[in-house]
Every structure is written in structure tokens, then in C-alpha cells.
Enzyme design. Structure first.
Site, PDB file in Angstrom:
ATOM      1  CE1 TYR A  89     -82.772  55.287 -26.083  1.00 54.72           C
ATOM      2  CE2 TYR A  89     -83.625  54.395 -28.145  1.00 54.72           C
ATOM      3  CZ  TYR A  89     -82.621  55.007 -27.432  1.00 54.72           C
ATOM      4  OH  TYR A  89     -81.447  55.359 -28.058  1.00 54.72           O
ATOM      5  CD  GLU A 134     -73.546  58.796 -21.645  1.00 56.98           C
ATOM      6  OE1 GLU A 134     -74.255  59.609 -22.233  1.00 56.98           O
ATOM      7  OE2 GLU A 134     -72.301  58.759 -21.740  1.00 56.98           O
ATOM      8  NE  ARG A 193     -61.272  55.137 -19.980  1.00 61.24           N
ATOM      9  CZ  ARG A 193     -62.089  56.158 -20.281  1.00 61.24           C
ATOM     10  NH1 ARG A 193     -62.044  57.277 -19.573  1.00 61.24           N
ATOM     11  NH2 ARG A 193     -62.940  56.056 -21.286  1.00 61.24           N
ATOM     12  N   GLY A 226     -80.466  59.636 -25.353  1.00 60.95           N
ATOM     13  CA  GLY A 226     -79.379  60.588 -25.237  1.00 60.95           C
ATOM     14  C   GLY A 226     -79.064  61.184 -26.586  1.00 60.95           C
ATOM     15  CG  PHE A 265     -60.951  61.105 -25.141  1.00 66.45           C
ATOM     16  CD1 PHE A 265     -59.802  60.364 -24.955  1.00 66.45           C
ATOM     17  CD2 PHE A 265     -62.104  60.731 -24.456  1.00 66.45           C
ATOM     18  CE1 PHE A 265     -59.792  59.263 -24.114  1.00 66.45           C
ATOM     19  CE2 PHE A 265     -62.104  59.627 -23.621  1.00 66.45           C
ATOM     20  CZ  PHE A 265     -60.954  58.888 -23.450  1.00 66.45           C
TER      21      PHE A 265
END
Length: 313
Positions: free
Chosen positions: A270, A259, A283, A200, A288
């Protein structure tokens, strides 16, 4: 005997014929599915024949409703492992193509089950439908069995304490609502996403919490957000962690992916296949205003997740 995957129903070898089989889609292999497989296992013991599962690949919904969002609860590899744990010898993957879709229920019983697979017994669910137009029923299968020479059993429904029958649809609804615990009650185990670890942005590693990133592909997409997790590595180790399932709105949106930050773990994954169980929803995914605020929240998520999946550490 280890489970063997048999592709198709034509030109099946003599050694792969003559099983007692469970018939169905078995996406999720939930507790209701397990009841059907148990019926087939009972017959296999009585007849002293191998135990098989007959299912379809791709799922019929892919042919009839190709524009629907992804909905699968497991990969073929996950399905095969679970069935092997249940003592299944053969997994018959029938190609659901135009030819299969045009077979009526009698032709399916005669050509596929009887002539193609040479089954000795078939177990079906109480609500099964099969054949073109879904005209086949448990009663029809019993009639075909009497005619063609195989026995048939029908599994009773399995339900929760409120009388709600366990189903793959129920699992999907629970996951989309952010209730992985309810999905686990139906499945008999936590829902898990399996895939190859991809590179990523590597921002997490720079910030002190490296993540293993896995694309969602054909899975049903659970409620986006943060989950307490357990991840099975290729060598069998199971590592607790916390994962974000989403699109990364703070650092730049990407395709939906999982993730996972594996706690107290720093090895190169990987290119390896891992399987991550979603244990508890913590949550919703948030955007952010700064990286600092994101880090503070991730530390809070870590504390909450550790209390659930790694208490005492």
C-alpha cells in the site's frame, strides 16, 4: 551521466544547452521512436555533445481535444526511465500551452530549438509536423537548420514484416482490441501500467488471493478483462501474476482499475508505486452469479496465467 529532466525552454542553463536532440511526442517510446533517438545518438557521438529528447507535456492532444478519452501509453516517469536506458542525457519537457500552440514552425525552430535550447543537431521522424497548424515538415526543419546553424537528420520509418509502420496509434488499437502481444511487438517490450497501490474492498484477501489495486488515470484503457502479468516492485523484483482490468461488476462496480494478484507473494504494498506489464489477454471481464463461481474462475485464470508467465511453478 544520469538523465536529467529539463522543464521548459526559457532560462535553460549553459550546461543544458548544445545537445543533439530527437524531437517528437514519443508516447510509448516504440520502435519507430527508438529509430529517431538512434539518429540523434549518432549525431551526439560525432559532435561529442550530450544526447537529448525534446517532447511536450502535456501532450498536444490534451489542449486541442480535451474531451477525448484518456490515451497515454506511459507516464513521464516511465518515459524517463526508458530514455535513460537508451543513453539519453537530457529530457526536455516543453509546456504545451497557448504560447507554444501559437508559434509557427519557423518561430518554433528559431526561438525554442535554436535560441532556447541551443541545439547542435535535431533528429525527426519521416512524418513529423510541428508549429501552429502543423505546417512544419522534415524538409522545413532542414531549411531552418541550414539557416540557424544546426544539422538535421530524418529517421526512416520502421515497419513490421507486413510493411505496417510502427506507431503509437497502432499500440492503442492493439490494446483496445485485447492484443497485448501485438502492442509489445510495436513497443519492443510489454505495455505496462504504473501507479500507486490503493486500498480496495480487500475482498480478494479474504478469499485467498490478495490484489494490488492501481487506478488507470490517464492511460489508454485496454480491453477490459483478465490478463497474465508481470509486476516490477520498487526494489526491482519482478513478480508474475494475474490481473483483472475492469469495474468489478460482481462485487460492486468501481472506476476502471487494475487489480493484480501477485503469485506466491504476501507483502504490504500500500502506498508504493508498482509497474504491471500486460503479457497476455485471458478472457473478458465477467459478472458472476455467486462468489463461489467467481473463485472457481479465478483459479482457472491462475492456472492459465502461471503457464504463461511462471511455467514450472
Amino acid at each position: 551521466m544520469r538523465l536529467k529532466i529539463v522543464h521548459g525552454w526559457k532560462d535553460v542553463s549553459p550546461e543544458e544547452k548544445g545537445a543533439a536532440v530527437a524531437l517528437g511526442n514519443f508516447d510509448g517510446v516504440h520502435r519507430g521512436h527508438q529509430q529517431v533517438i538512434a539518429e540523434a545518438a549518432r549525431a551526439a557521438r560525432e559532435l561529442k555533445v550530450p544526447l537529448g529528447v525534446v517532447t511536450f507535456d502535456p501532450h498536444p492532444r490534451r489542449l486541442f481535444r480535451p474531451t477525448e478519452p484518456a490515451f497515454r501509453l506511459m507516464t513521464i516517469e516511465q518515459q524517463a526511465r526508458l530514455l535513460s536506458d537508451l543513453g539519453v542525457d537530457f529530457l526536455y519537457l516543453l509546456p504545451f500551452d497557448f504560447e507554444m500552440a501559437t508559434l509557427d514552425d519557423r518561430a518554433f525552430a528559431e526561438r525554442v530549438l535554436h535560441q532556447g535550447l541551443g541545439i547542435r543537431h535535431v533528429a525527426v521522424g519521416f512524418d513529423i509536423s510541428f508549429g501552429k497548424g502543423r505546417t512544419g515538415s522534415p524538409q522545413a526543419m532542414k531549411a531552418y537548420g541550414e539557416e540557424l546553424g544546426f544539422s538535421v537528420s530524418v529517421a526512416e520509418p520502421v515497419a513490421n514484416r507486413d510493411g505496417e509502420k510502427f506507431s503509437s496509434t497502432g499500440v492503442r488499437e492493439a490494446l483496445r482490441a485485447g492484443h497485448p502481444e501485438e502492442a509489445a511487438r510495436i513497443l519492443g517490450r510489454p505495455f505496462a501500467i504504473e501507479g500507486v497501490v490503493r486500498r480496495g474492498q480487500q475482498l480478494g484477501r479474504q478469499l485467498g488471493f490478495p490484489t494490488a489495486n492501481v487506478e488507470i488515470v490517464d492511460y489508454v484503457v485496454p480491453k477490459l478483462g483478465v490478463y497474465a502479468t508481470r509486476t516490477r516492485l520498487p526494489d526491482g523484483r519482478v513478480i508474475p501474476g494475474v490481473a483483472n482490468l475492469g469495474n468489478n461488476p460482481t462485487t460492486g462496480e468501481v472506476e476502471t482499475r487494475l487489480e493484480t494478484w501477485l503469485f506466491d507473494f504476501d507483502e504490504d504494498l500500500y502506498g508504493q508505486v508498482i509497474e504491471t506489464q500486460l503479457i497476455a489477454f485471458l478472457r473478458p471481464e465477467l459478472k458472476f452469479d455467486s462468489i463461489e463461481l467467481m473463485i472457481q474462475q479465478i483459479r482457472c485464470d491462475e492456472t492459465q496465467a502461471r503457464a504463461i508467465v511462471a511455467p514450472g511453478f
